[in-house]
Design an enzyme around this catalytic site. Structure first.
Site, PDB file in Angstrom:
ATOM      1  N   CYS A  83       0.835  -1.199   0.000  1.00  0.00           N
ATOM      2  CA  CYS A  83       0.000   0.000   0.000  1.00  0.00           C
ATOM      3  C   CYS A  83       0.877   1.260   0.000  1.00  0.00           C
ATOM      4  O   CYS A  83       1.616   1.497  -0.944  1.00  0.00           O
ATOM      5  CB  CYS A  83      -0.989  -0.041   1.160  1.00  0.00           C
ATOM      6  N   HIS A 194      -3.672  -4.949  -0.131  1.00  0.00           N
ATOM      7  CA  HIS A 194      -3.213  -5.494   1.150  1.00  0.00           C
ATOM      8  C   HIS A 194      -3.285  -7.016   1.108  1.00  0.00           C
ATOM      9  O   HIS A 194      -4.354  -7.593   1.305  1.00  0.00           O
ATOM     10  CB  HIS A 194      -4.098  -4.981   2.297  1.00  0.00           C
ATOM     11  N   GLU A 196      -2.320  -9.074   3.319  1.00  0.00           N
ATOM     12  CA  GLU A 196      -2.678  -9.597   4.641  1.00  0.00           C
ATOM     13  C   GLU A 196      -4.179  -9.552   4.896  1.00  0.00           C
ATOM     14  O   GLU A 196      -4.665 -10.179   5.844  1.00  0.00           O
ATOM     15  CB  GLU A 196      -1.924  -8.827   5.738  1.00  0.00           C
TER      16      GLU A 196
END
Length: 216
Positions: A83, A194, A196
């Protein structure tokens, strides 16, 4: 898999990143590094980032991570940006009335604008670009291993790196404009999305990162 240093300069979604790394690579030593000294000996660096670019750049430089990152690039240590961690590697961002970034990549970071197209259903696309979107892989890369082309990943951002005329493009996404959802060069891979927060596809990308030797 050795030591993975997640650089903590006060502007990252650190614990969810570290938790995801622990899940995909429980044998790795995941360290939240607040200083370059704490990152010493790391076999991989992860640069997260959430927030405004001016604060992110200030925090990154104040923490002493700019020379650390450039030394890691020169030493062929695998690096993953996420990001704003991707955006700070660019040349310049339009955010906060214009901020010079690290200039590792020569591309700019631009604002989506307030006149994005009207989509099916009659509503104009909103800024920030928030939610799930597909990523078209534009090159073969070890970090795409085991991930189907056009897989969906999670995005949250109001500024983007253009996909057009971008020689380091590794992934492309459409959101009113074609944007670089991933870039890659030598031992650096960076994503606008992202991983994650991106379910199985994102975890696979992180798993690929912790086993990547830094070569495409």
């Amino acid at each position: 898999m050795g030591k993975v240093a997640v650089l903590d300069y006060g502007m990252g979604n650190l614990h969810s990143v570290a938790s995801a790394l622990d899940k995909v690579a429980p044998e790795a030593e995941v360290v939240l590094a607040q200083t370059p000294q704490q990152a010493q000996g790391a076999e991989r660096l992860l640069v997260p980032g959430v927030g405004a670019i001016r604060d992110c750049m200030a925090g990154f430089v104040e923490a002493g991570f700019a020379p650390l990152l450039k030394d890691a690039i020169a030493a062929d240590i695998p690096i993953l940006g996420i990001c704003v961690g991707m955006q700070i590697m660019m040349r310049h961002s339009e955010e906060n009335n214009g901020v010079d970034c690290l200039d590792i990549f020569p591309q700019p970071v631009q604002f989506f604008g307030s006149d994005l197209p009207v989509v099916q259903g009659g509503e104009r696309l909103k800024v920030p670009h928030m939610g799930w979107n597909s990523v078209r892989q534009t090159c073969e890369h070890p970090l795409w291993a085991g991930i189907a082309d056009e897989s969906r990943f999670y995005f949250v951002h109001s500024y983007y790196v253009p996909a057009e005329d971008n020689p380091v493009l590794a992934g492309r996404t459409e959101y009113g404009v074609p944007l670089a959802s991933a870039v890659a060069r030598e031992n650096i891979f960076a994503t606008q999305f992202h991983p994650e927060k991106s379910a199985d596809a994102g975890l696979q990308l992180l798993k690929n990162f912790v086993s990547w030797n830094g070569r495409a």
